[in-house]
Enzyme design. Sequence first.
Site, mmCIF file in Angstrom:
data_model
loop_
_atom_site.group_PDB
_atom_site.id
_atom_site.type_symbol
_atom_site.label_atom_id
_atom_site.label_comp_id
_atom_site.label_asym_id
_atom_site.label_seq_id
_atom_site.Cartn_x
_atom_site.Cartn_y
_atom_site.Cartn_z
ATOM 1 N N ASP A 83 -18.805 55.991 66.171
ATOM 2 C CA ASP A 83 -18.879 54.570 65.831
ATOM 3 C C ASP A 83 -18.146 53.804 66.938
ATOM 4 O O ASP A 83 -16.920 53.716 66.917
ATOM 5 C CB ASP A 83 -18.227 54.313 64.470
ATOM 6 C CG ASP A 83 -18.287 52.849 64.069
ATOM 7 O OD1 ASP A 83 -19.301 52.183 64.374
ATOM 8 O OD2 ASP A 83 -17.317 52.363 63.455
ATOM 9 N N GLU A 112 -24.051 54.906 66.799
ATOM 10 C CA GLU A 112 -24.607 53.724 66.144
ATOM 11 C C GLU A 112 -25.104 52.745 67.195
ATOM 12 O O GLU A 112 -24.442 52.501 68.203
ATOM 13 C CB GLU A 112 -23.543 53.045 65.277
ATOM 14 C CG GLU A 112 -24.100 51.876 64.482
ATOM 15 C CD GLU A 112 -23.068 51.280 63.536
ATOM 16 O OE1 GLU A 112 -23.379 51.173 62.345
ATOM 17 O OE2 GLU A 112 -21.969 50.934 64.007
ATOM 18 N N ASP A 143 -13.518 53.111 60.481
ATOM 19 C CA ASP A 143 -14.166 53.600 61.698
ATOM 20 C C ASP A 143 -14.491 55.090 61.581
ATOM 21 O O ASP A 143 -15.565 55.533 61.981
ATOM 22 C CB ASP A 143 -13.271 53.347 62.919
ATOM 23 C CG ASP A 143 -12.937 51.877 63.084
ATOM 24 O OD1 ASP A 143 -13.864 51.093 63.338
ATOM 25 O OD2 ASP A 143 -11.757 51.523 62.932
#
Length: 175
Positions: free
Chosen positions: A13, A73, A145
Amino acid sequence: MRGQGQVRIIGIDPGLRRTGWGVIESDGVRLAYVASGCITSTADEDLAYRLRELFEGLTSVIAAWGAAEAAVEETFVNDNARATLKLGQARGMALLAPAMRGLRIAEYSPNLIKKSVVGAGHAEKQQVQAMIGFLLPKARFESADEADALAIAICHASHRGAAALARRVSEGAAE
């Protein structure tokens, strides 16, 4: 020790302040939590050195946990162009670190990640975290996160078979 057919996946992420990472193992049916954490960059450092911190941190994590595949992502664009650009640069490090180690890399949109984990593309963070707890009961994450990174890895575990089939089909069509 990993059994035959198991793959170790790192979900990433990306963020300039904090980049979450989560490592899982998948045999196509079962998922197992391996590790997760967060890499932080020094806020008062110049951008180039913050990006280096992220790159070196991710490179170390990938080496330490022996990931074979990575999932990152995709960036969502917001109204603040400067923030989006910085996120894009952090995302570049999140793609480069596994590429430099030769990992196969996949990218997923935030909505597909949520849909893959929860079943709804607009799920709330609490719903995603609850499902991570259900799917990976041994997972211990201290930040959103880390949870997001684990969700990205879970998404990849559920979509990697279809992606591999599509690659084989397109390679066969190219011959």
